[in-house]
Design a protein around this motif. Structure first.
Motif, PDB file in Angstrom:
ATOM      1  N   MET A   1       0.837  -1.170   0.000  1.00 16.48           N
ATOM      2  CA  MET A   1       0.000   0.000   0.000  1.00 16.48           C
ATOM      3  C   MET A   1       0.886   1.238   0.000  1.00 16.48           C
ATOM      4  O   MET A   1       1.907   1.278   0.660  1.00 16.48           O
ATOM      5  N   GLU A   2       0.466   2.235  -0.747  1.00 12.11           N
ATOM      6  CA  GLU A   2       1.172   3.516  -0.762  1.00 12.11           C
ATOM      7  C   GLU A   2       0.167   4.634  -0.560  1.00 12.11           C
ATOM      8  O   GLU A   2      -0.974   4.563  -1.020  1.00 12.11           O
ATOM      9  N   PHE A  55       3.673   2.964  -5.611  1.00 10.73           N
ATOM     10  CA  PHE A  55       3.199   1.587  -5.498  1.00 10.73           C
ATOM     11  C   PHE A  55       3.844   0.696  -6.554  1.00 10.73           C
ATOM     12  O   PHE A  55       4.250  -0.423  -6.283  1.00 10.73           O
ATOM     13  N   CYS A  86      -7.871   1.876  -5.205  1.00 11.25           N
ATOM     14  CA  CYS A  86      -7.423   3.192  -4.758  1.00 11.25           C
ATOM     15  C   CYS A  86      -8.523   3.882  -3.959  1.00 11.25           C
ATOM     16  O   CYS A  86      -9.697   3.506  -4.019  1.00 11.25           O
ATOM     17  N   SER A  98      -4.504   6.922  -1.963  1.00 17.72           N
ATOM     18  CA  SER A  98      -3.825   5.671  -1.646  1.00 17.72           C
ATOM     19  C   SER A  98      -4.090   4.645  -2.737  1.00 17.72           C
ATOM     20  O   SER A  98      -5.099   4.692  -3.428  1.00 17.72           O
ATOM     21  N   SER A 100      -3.489   0.283  -3.415  1.00 13.41           N
ATOM     22  CA  SER A 100      -3.184  -0.982  -2.752  1.00 13.41           C
ATOM     23  C   SER A 100      -3.614  -2.140  -3.642  1.00 13.41           C
ATOM     24  O   SER A 100      -4.420  -1.956  -4.553  1.00 13.41           O
ATOM     25  N   ASN A 101      -3.096  -3.326  -3.352  1.00 13.86           N
ATOM     26  CA  ASN A 101      -3.567  -4.518  -4.054  1.00 13.86           C
ATOM     27  C   ASN A 101      -4.726  -5.170  -3.303  1.00 13.86           C
ATOM     28  O   ASN A 101      -5.150  -6.256  -3.639  1.00 13.86           O
ATOM     29  N   GLU A 102      -5.225  -4.494  -2.265  1.00 14.00           N
ATOM     30  CA  GLU A 102      -6.404  -4.917  -1.517  1.00 14.00           C
ATOM     31  C   GLU A 102      -7.358  -3.739  -1.435  1.00 14.00           C
ATOM     32  O   GLU A 102      -6.939  -2.586  -1.535  1.00 14.00           O
ATOM     33  N   ILE A 104      -9.253  -0.744  -0.167  1.00 19.04           N
ATOM     34  CA  ILE A 104      -8.770   0.213   0.829  1.00 19.04           C
ATOM     35  C   ILE A 104      -9.711   1.412   0.882  1.00 19.04           C
ATOM     36  O   ILE A 104     -10.356   1.746  -0.095  1.00 19.04           O
TER      37      ILE A 104
END
Length: 143
Positions: A1-2, A55, A86, A98, A100-102, A104
């Protein structure tokens, strides 16, 4: 996550800035907004795109190549990859993005003074005691 945080303090909002950061469909939407909404929209898009570059630094994209859309519920997504999620939040002159690959979600809120009556209206005395942090003005934001 970024995550990327951005403020409008050092940005000069003009057509060149929006064209640099926004893709063609984003620009269409941006141009239909009033000035305040344009600032929030652009800040949010820049923040989430900065998070995207952090990311996945292996991709060689320009900012305008990464278009951020919203689904029917208003949830932002990128057209590049369905496995990348995102989130965008903005408050006053700040935006948070943000990637992420999940799935969020995030939120940003400028803490500002509130009337003590609002605290009484939105919480019980017991809740106020449970979350007491010393400053009643911050307590409203905490709750």
């Amino acid at each position: 996550m970024e995550i990327a945080l951005l403020t409008s303090d050092n940005l000069n909002f003009n057509d060149e800035l929006s064209k640099y950061f926004l893709g063609s469909k984003e620009l269409e939407h941006y141009n239909c907004l009033n000035k305040l909404k344009q600032v929030q929209y652009l800040l949010g898009r820049i923040a989430v795109k900065q998070a995207f570059f952090k990311f996945d630094s292996t991709k060689n994209f320009r900012y305008a190549d990464i278009e951020i859309f919203n689904d029917k519920k208003g949830i932002p997504y990128t057209g590049l990859d369905k496995e990348i999620f995102c989130s965008i939040s903005h408050s006053h002159n700040m935006a948070l993005g943000s990637v992420s690959n999940e799935v969020i979600g995030l939120d940003i809120e400028k803490i500002k003074p509130h009337d003590d009556e609002l605290l009484k209206y939105m919480s019980t005395t017991h809740e106020q005691q449970l979350f007491a942090c010393g400053d009643k003005k911050e307590l409203i934001t905490t709750i």
